[in-house]
Design an enzyme around this catalytic site. Structure first.
Site, PDB file in Angstrom:
ATOM      1  N   LEU A 206      47.983  -5.548 -56.478  1.00 43.10           N
ATOM      2  CA  LEU A 206      49.022  -5.138 -57.421  1.00 43.10           C
ATOM      3  C   LEU A 206      49.117  -3.625 -57.293  1.00 43.10           C
ATOM      4  CD1 LEU A 206      49.680  -6.167 -61.063  1.00 43.10           C
ATOM      5  CD2 LEU A 206      49.559  -3.760 -60.450  1.00 43.10           C
ATOM      6  N   HIS A 400      57.200  -8.953 -42.834  1.00 40.26           N
ATOM      7  CA  HIS A 400      56.665  -9.147 -44.185  1.00 40.26           C
ATOM      8  C   HIS A 400      55.672  -8.075 -44.607  1.00 40.26           C
ATOM      9  CE1 HIS A 400      52.929 -10.328 -42.358  1.00 40.26           C
ATOM     10  NE2 HIS A 400      52.427 -10.781 -43.480  1.00 40.26           N
TER      11      HIS A 400
END
Length: 477
Positions: A206, A400
């Site tokens: 995160l 990605h």
DNA sequence: ATGTTC
């Protein structure tokens, strides 16, 4: 990789000229010379094997961030026609089914977070469960877990994690159709019962980031991004459930291949026809894992908001987009002027629909789908937009991430986690993790240069750069 | 990626 083995189509696309006879389509690599030259030979070997699988349509391809994976290369894209014996392969999806990135744009500026950076990092670390086997605060009964597997992010919203407004900006509106919890093993479900709302480990993170540079003003405006703005990116997937489904179905798909006489160029490419019981069961389980991942990121987005609300009661964190990069999805693509329903494997590759695609939210339809290239720890990430050309070039797919340049074991020999974290802190990037080993494995130097990957992605016509995000705070799994 | 080697 010896680039002399490849024939240049242009500066950013390469083809294997003397592909083995058994290949059923072109073998194509998208990247610039420098990335190709540093790519493992295994990438070419693996994508050539993929090109031998039944029912392949068009080229078997790799994205600029490609590296050696299980069976399929990571960064591999291949489409199969169910009406032509096309197959589905668990190795073509990846173990972390529907791993992806949720990006939240905030109403905060870099200067807002600077005074509380350490406390914010500590609070995110305390409230976002991360690490191998780490469990969250949710404990789901078997029936509730089945609801997750059919409901996806929509289920999470119903449980009070985020709002309906998020769902418009999640792939498939937060819920993948065709999920079959009955094809997910009890062991896979058991492993997941305590793992909803957890980040996991490895390359998951995160990150609190700041928009550092705008490449495309019109798309940035549509995406609600401006220089100096704080955004949050959450990278994670379907945790123990997806991994267990992968493990379970490698066995059953290998049996399916044997039963139907499909010869596998590599046993890691265990696969079965899409129109076979084994194939259908895997697809049902994979769709369930997709919903698990979508629900997981929805929960984590809400946990993040709760932390931010404590520090900044007036701030809002809206979902910019949520897109998976380990999937196989049925999509209609135009091949030789004719629309065909194909199953597109994207393993470590992001769907990148161009402008006007009907599945995009109205707000983004004029500029194309947001595509997120997650960078390595401490380096930076890109937001891109899907292009029209990507449809012809790569069934609307793009890179990605930065893509590994070195194995985890190699990285461990080069770096120490503590030293890396201290060095990054010196540059104003705060890392929070329980695993120093994990941090060493994730050393930025063990990854490709994300700037090169993003440039190649754009120059190859796969997606165009919109914004560069610089990391400030990072919770690592 | 992963109850980091059933």
């Amino acid at each position: 990789m010896n680039i002399e083995r490849l024939r240049p189509i242009d500066e950013w696309s390469w083809s294997l000229p003397k592909a083995p006879e058994e290949t059923r389509g072109e073998v194509r690599l998208y990247a610039g010379r420098e990335l190709i030259e540093h790519m493992d030979d295994k990438v070419l070997e693996q994508i050539t094997n993929v090109a031998k699988l039944p029912g392949l349509v068009g080229a078997a391809m790799t994205m600029p961030d490609a590296h050696w994976g299980y069976g399929f290369p990571i960064g591999g894209v291949a489409a199969f026609d169910p009406e032509a014996g096309g197959i589905i392969s668990a190795g073509g999806v990846g173990f972390d089914i529907s791993c992806g990135i949720r990006c939240l744009r905030t109403t905060l500026a870099a200067a807002d977070i600077a005074p509380v950076a350490r406390a914010l990092a500590d609070s995110l670390f305390a409230n976002i469960p991360a690490g191998v086997g780490e469990e969250g605060s949710l404990r789901l009964a078997p029936r509730e877990l089945d609801d997750v597997l059919t409901g996806g992010a929509r289920w999470a919203v119903g449980e009070g994690y985020g709002t309906e407004a998020d769902l418009e900006f999640v792939e498939e509106h937060g819920c993948m159709a065709g999920a079959k919890p009955e094809h997910v093993s009890d062991l896979a479900k058991k492993r997941q019962r305590g793992e909803m709302g957890t980040l996991g480990s490895g390359n998951h993170y995160l990150e609190v980031q700041v928009v550092d540079r705008i490449h495309d003003a019109e798309a940035a405006r549509a995406f609600g991004l401006a220089e100096g703005q704080v955004v949050v990116s959450i990278h994670c997937g379907s945790r123990g459930l997806g991994h267990q489904i992968g493990t379970d179905y490698l066995v059953s798909l290998a049996k399916g291949a044997a039963r139907l006489g499909i010869s596998l160029p590599d046993r890691e490419l265990a696969c079965a026809p899409i129109r076979s019981p084994e194939g259908q069961q895997y697809i049902g389980a994979m769709n369930a894992a997709m919903n698990c991942a979508l629900a997981n990121r929805q929960i984590l987005a809400e946990l993040t908001r709760r932390v931010f609300r404590h520090f900044f009661p007036g701030a809002s964190l809206e979902t910019l987009f949520d897109v998976s990069h380990n999937t196989c999805k049925p999509e209609t693509h135009t091949v030789n002027g004719r629309p065909r329903l194909l199953y597109v494997h994207r393993k470590g590759a992001t769907r990148a629909f161009g402008p006007g695609h009907p599945s995009l939210p109205a707000r983004y339809r004029p500029v194309g789908q947001p595509v997120i290239i997650g960078g390595s720890m401490g380096t930076g990430s890109y937001v891109l937009a899907g292009t029209a050309e990507s449809e012809n070039r790569a069934f609307s797919s793009a890179s990605h991430g930065a893509g590994r340049a070195m194995s985890r074991n190699q990285a461990l020999r080069h770096w120490r986690g503590r030293e890396l974290i201290d060095e990054l802190a010196g540059r104003g990037i705060l890392i929070r993790t329980k695993s120093m080993r994990g941090a060493a494995e994730e050393a930025p130097g063990a990854y490709k240069d994300v700037d090169l990957v993003a440039e190649a992605t754009e120059k190859a016509g796969l997606a165009r750069r919109v914004a560069f995000l610089r990391p400030r705070l990072c919770v690592k799994g």
